[in-house]
Write a protein that holds these residues in place. Structure first.
Motif, short mmCIF file in Angstrom:
data_model
loop_
_atom_site.label_atom_id
_atom_site.label_comp_id
_atom_site.label_asym_id
_atom_site.label_seq_id
_atom_site.Cartn_x
_atom_site.Cartn_y
_atom_site.Cartn_z
N ARG A 1 7.68 -41.62 -18.23
CA ARG A 1 8.76 -42.81 -17.92
C ARG A 1 8.33 -43.19 -18.92
NH1 ARG A 1 10.99 -44.68 -13.40
NH2 ARG A 1 10.76 -42.87 -11.59
N HIS B 1 12.75 -34.01 -13.96
CA HIS B 1 13.32 -33.37 -12.21
C HIS B 1 11.81 -32.84 -12.22
CE1 HIS B 1 15.71 -31.10 -9.88
NE2 HIS B 1 15.56 -33.22 -9.22
N TYR C 1 10.25 -36.67 -11.46
CA TYR C 1 10.70 -37.28 -10.59
C TYR C 1 10.40 -36.58 -9.09
CZ TYR C 1 14.24 -38.19 -14.57
OH TYR C 1 14.67 -38.29 -15.66
N ILE C 2 10.38 -35.39 -9.22
CA ILE C 2 9.75 -34.42 -7.90
C ILE C 2 8.92 -35.26 -7.30
CG2 ILE C 2 8.98 -32.19 -6.72
CD1 ILE C 2 11.61 -31.21 -7.92
N LYS D 1 8.10 -38.52 -5.82
CA LYS D 1 8.78 -38.20 -4.75
C LYS D 1 7.99 -37.66 -3.64
CE LYS D 1 13.49 -38.90 -2.39
NZ LYS D 1 14.85 -39.26 -2.89
N GLN E 1 15.37 -30.10 4.35
CA GLN E 1 15.35 -31.23 4.67
C GLN E 1 16.16 -32.17 4.73
OE1 GLN E 1 10.90 -31.85 2.83
NE2 GLN E 1 10.17 -29.28 3.57
N VAL F 1 14.96 -29.49 -0.71
CA VAL F 1 16.57 -29.27 -1.07
C VAL F 1 16.74 -29.05 0.36
CG1 VAL F 1 17.96 -28.83 -2.20
CG2 VAL F 1 15.71 -29.48 -3.38
N PHE F 2 16.74 -27.62 0.61
CA PHE F 2 18.01 -26.77 1.57
C PHE F 2 17.49 -27.45 2.71
CE2 PHE F 2 18.65 -25.23 -2.80
CZ PHE F 2 19.97 -24.98 -3.06
N TYR G 1 17.63 -25.42 -8.69
CA TYR G 1 18.32 -24.84 -7.47
C TYR G 1 19.50 -25.10 -7.69
CZ TYR G 1 16.91 -29.59 -6.37
OH TYR G 1 17.08 -31.09 -6.73
N CYS G 2 19.99 -26.46 -8.12
CA CYS G 2 21.84 -27.21 -8.05
C CYS G 2 22.75 -25.31 -8.62
CB CYS G 2 21.62 -27.06 -9.65
SG CYS G 2 21.19 -28.47 -9.92
#
Lengths: 354, 262
Positions: free
Chosen positions: A229, A309, A313-314, A317, A121, A118-119, A259-260
């Protein structure tokens, strides 16, 4: 050869004291006097004993992403160009000091895979995180204290996983064997402790070997991204999973991979700071727009998003690596005993029948 | 290391009232921008918010702001000569090349017109699209943005304007925007491309109707609105499924947007 030292139990405090002269040292410790009370990472002080016997209540997250931090400072001043204007200056207090976390666990360090993505890249990098990350070192305990809530082996980690760590700590009955895993970390150990004799080395090797073989947790996460899904639109399933949730957000605060954050301005008279602080996707205001529209208005959508998430999702990806480190803190801290393992496990059960 | 959280100080050149709660700010901001992109605007002390670019030209950039929160209240206290702070532009914006040679339909509801205003202006007098039809919907006549330009588009036959509700003085169209979709010339489905912007509920019903009218999913673009804090793919607020709206959006093909789980 890798630098390796032995620290006798009664020498630990004096070794840490010396170590603290070389680098800012953080240790796992009691946060209150109560011996069975919450633990977390604090700056080392002589006489403060580290708590190695159990996983800390709070993770190492705040060392890289503080719960609250100043991004910018600003001050309103009369501008020579006229108008009711302000000048704004960057916070140059962004001085990061080299820091060693002595007594992290593999789950804490594994969480950094998610944080780094997240931070560090993407099209923009976060300079606050990146500088701290470069200057933070992890001395990681080979973990023998997993409890019934731990499931690091189910999410790709393990009690002896040293990926991303700089030093390895093995606890023996009589003390600690500390081994440098990088060159830089080796220089931190110079002049500390004593040589490791053959007997202790063998003992430590055995502990590491046993820990490496130990499987912690029996959650089968294979196929969970796809199962999620398939379950997504089955409201009955999610209602059942989340009915007792209080939307308190503690699962996100104690989570090493959550991390939000949100950005707010705090002012006093003409001066102020632009702050960032942890936010939580479990709160209804998290997605509430100024227009009043809220795309995730109920706890069903919010909890479903949290599970999705981390487990769908993670990994979809990023080559299957899950956004969960298996530390079990969300399970231990949940006031209404929601267990994410149960939710993820249930994703696949009879998903076609409902 | 460059600090992406650091905003620039920007001078306000002009403030144009559009409605009683929507104002357009003309800013001295000279940057390469695409329609559909946004800036994080701030007034130190009142906070930051993502605001769409509505127009840009000759070193000037326009944003249309609705007074709905703490920051926008603070913005409304500023006038020409004052400064605000901005970082950006962020987001993907519209790519003009996607619409080359198309029968382009732009369907905009309310403040959704702002992010496509520049695009409409560009294509209205250009032969890079084969044809352009604009469908605009507002709640009442008092809510109409960019009055002069909208009237000119209507008069030249480029745009159809409707309002949900109006008193007897209103002589134009009435009723929801969805009711006017069937009037669009969709005779050449292969060449037809649609852009849909507006409140979530409007996007939902308009896209559903377009699909019923046999417009392909791949030929519909939407611009999504989400709460945002950072604008640079970190804070998590705008994330839908695995997509950061601030980075991968806010403009999505409908075929992609419908894949995102929320």
């Amino acid at each position: 050869m890798a630098v390796k030292i032995f620290i006798a139990t009664d020498q630990l405090d004096s070794v840490l004291e010396k170590l603290a002269t070389k680098i800012d040292l953080w240790i796992p410790a009691l946060l209150k006097e109560d011996k069975s009370g919450p633990t977390g990472f604090i700056p080392y002080e002589p006489g403060k004993s580290p708590v190695f016997e159990r996983q800390t209540t709070l993770p190492t997250k705040k060392l890289l992403l503080p719960q609250v931090e100043t991004l910018l400072r600003f001050e309103y001043k009369k501008d020579p160009e006229g108008g009711s204007t302000s000048s704004i200056v960057v916070d140059d207090a962004r001085q990061v000091r080299p820091t060693l976390v002595f007594g992290a666990r593999s789950c804490d360090v594994r969480a950094l895979i998610t944080m780094d993505r997240v931070f560090s890249q993407g099209p923009y990098v976060d300079p606050y995180y990146v500088e701290r990350r470069k200057n933070t070192f992890f001395a990681t305990l080979v973990c023998e204290q997993n409890d019934s809530k731990c499931f690091c082996s189910s999410v790709g980690g393990g009690p002896a996983d040293m990926e991303g760590s700089h030093l390895k700590i093995v606890k023996l009955d009589e003390g600690y064997v500390v081994e440098a895993l990088t060159k830089e970390a080796g220089s931190l150990l110079e002049g500390l402790g004593e040589a490791v004799d053959k007997a202790k080395d063998t003992k430590a090797g055995k502990i590491v070997k046993e820990a490496s073989k130990r499987i912690v947790g029996d959650l089968d996460t294979k196929g969970c991204a796809e199962a999620f899904r398939n379950r997504f639109a089955q409201n009955d399933f999610w209602v059942q999973m989340v009915s007792q949730c209080l939307s308190c957000g503690v699962c996100t605060y104690v989570c090493p991979t959550c991390y939000c954050f949100t950005i707010t301005d705090e002012t006093q008279n003409l001066k102020g700071e632009r702050m960032r602080s942890w936010d939580s996707c479990m709160f209804s205001q998290y997605t509430l727009e100024a227009s009043g529209h809220n795309p995730r208005p109920t706890k069903l959508e919010r909890y479903r998003n949290r599970v999705g998430h981390k487990f769908s999702y993670i990994p979809e990806k990023y080559e299957g690596i899950l956004g969960c480190c298996g530390c079990g803190r969300c399970i231990r801290s949940c006031p209404v005993t929601i267990d994410i393992r149960q939710v993820v496990g249930n994703l696949k059960e009879n998903s076609n029948e409902q | 290391m460059k600090n992406p959280f650091l905003p620039e100080k920007i001078k306000i050149l002009e403030v144009i009232p559009e409605t009683s709660i929507d104002y357009t700010y003309v800013l001295a901001l000279d940057k390469e921008v695409k329609p559909g992109q946004f800036f994080q605007l701030s007034v130190p002390g009142a906070g930051e918010a993502p605001i769409s670019v509505s127009d840009f030209e000759d070193g000037k950039l326009c944003v249309t702001i609705r007074k709905v929160g703490r920051l926008t209240n603070a913005l409304f206290a500023l006038g020409p000569g004052d400064f605000l702070f901005a970082r950006g532009p962020y987001g993907n914006g519209f790519d003009y090349r996607d619409f080359a040679g198309a029968d382009l339909k732009v369907i905009a509801g309310g403040t959704g017109l702002a992010p496509v205003k520049k695009l409409i202006k560009t294509f209205a007098g250009s032969d890079s699209v084969s044809s352009l039809e604009v469908l605009l919907g507002f709640k009442t006549p008092e809510d109409i943005l960019y009055g002069d330009e909208v009237r000119a588009w209507v008069q030249s036959g480029v745009a159809t304007l409707t309002v949900d509700k109006a008193d007897d003085n209103w002589e134009g169209n009435r009723g929801l925007i969805t009711g006017y979709l069937k009037n669009l010339d969709l005779s050449d489905r292969a060449r037809c491309k649609c852009i849909v912007v507006g409140p979530p509920i409007m996007i939902k019903f308009v896209t559903a109707e377009l699909l019923l009218l046999k417009v392909a999913e791949d030929n519909i673009w939407v611009s999504l609105e989400r709460k945002m804090s950072c604008g640079i793919g970190k804070c998590g607020h705008c994330k839908i499924g695995d997509a950061y709206v601030c980075l991968e959006g806010p403009v999505f093909k409908f075929s992609e947007a419908r894949r995102l789980l929320d």
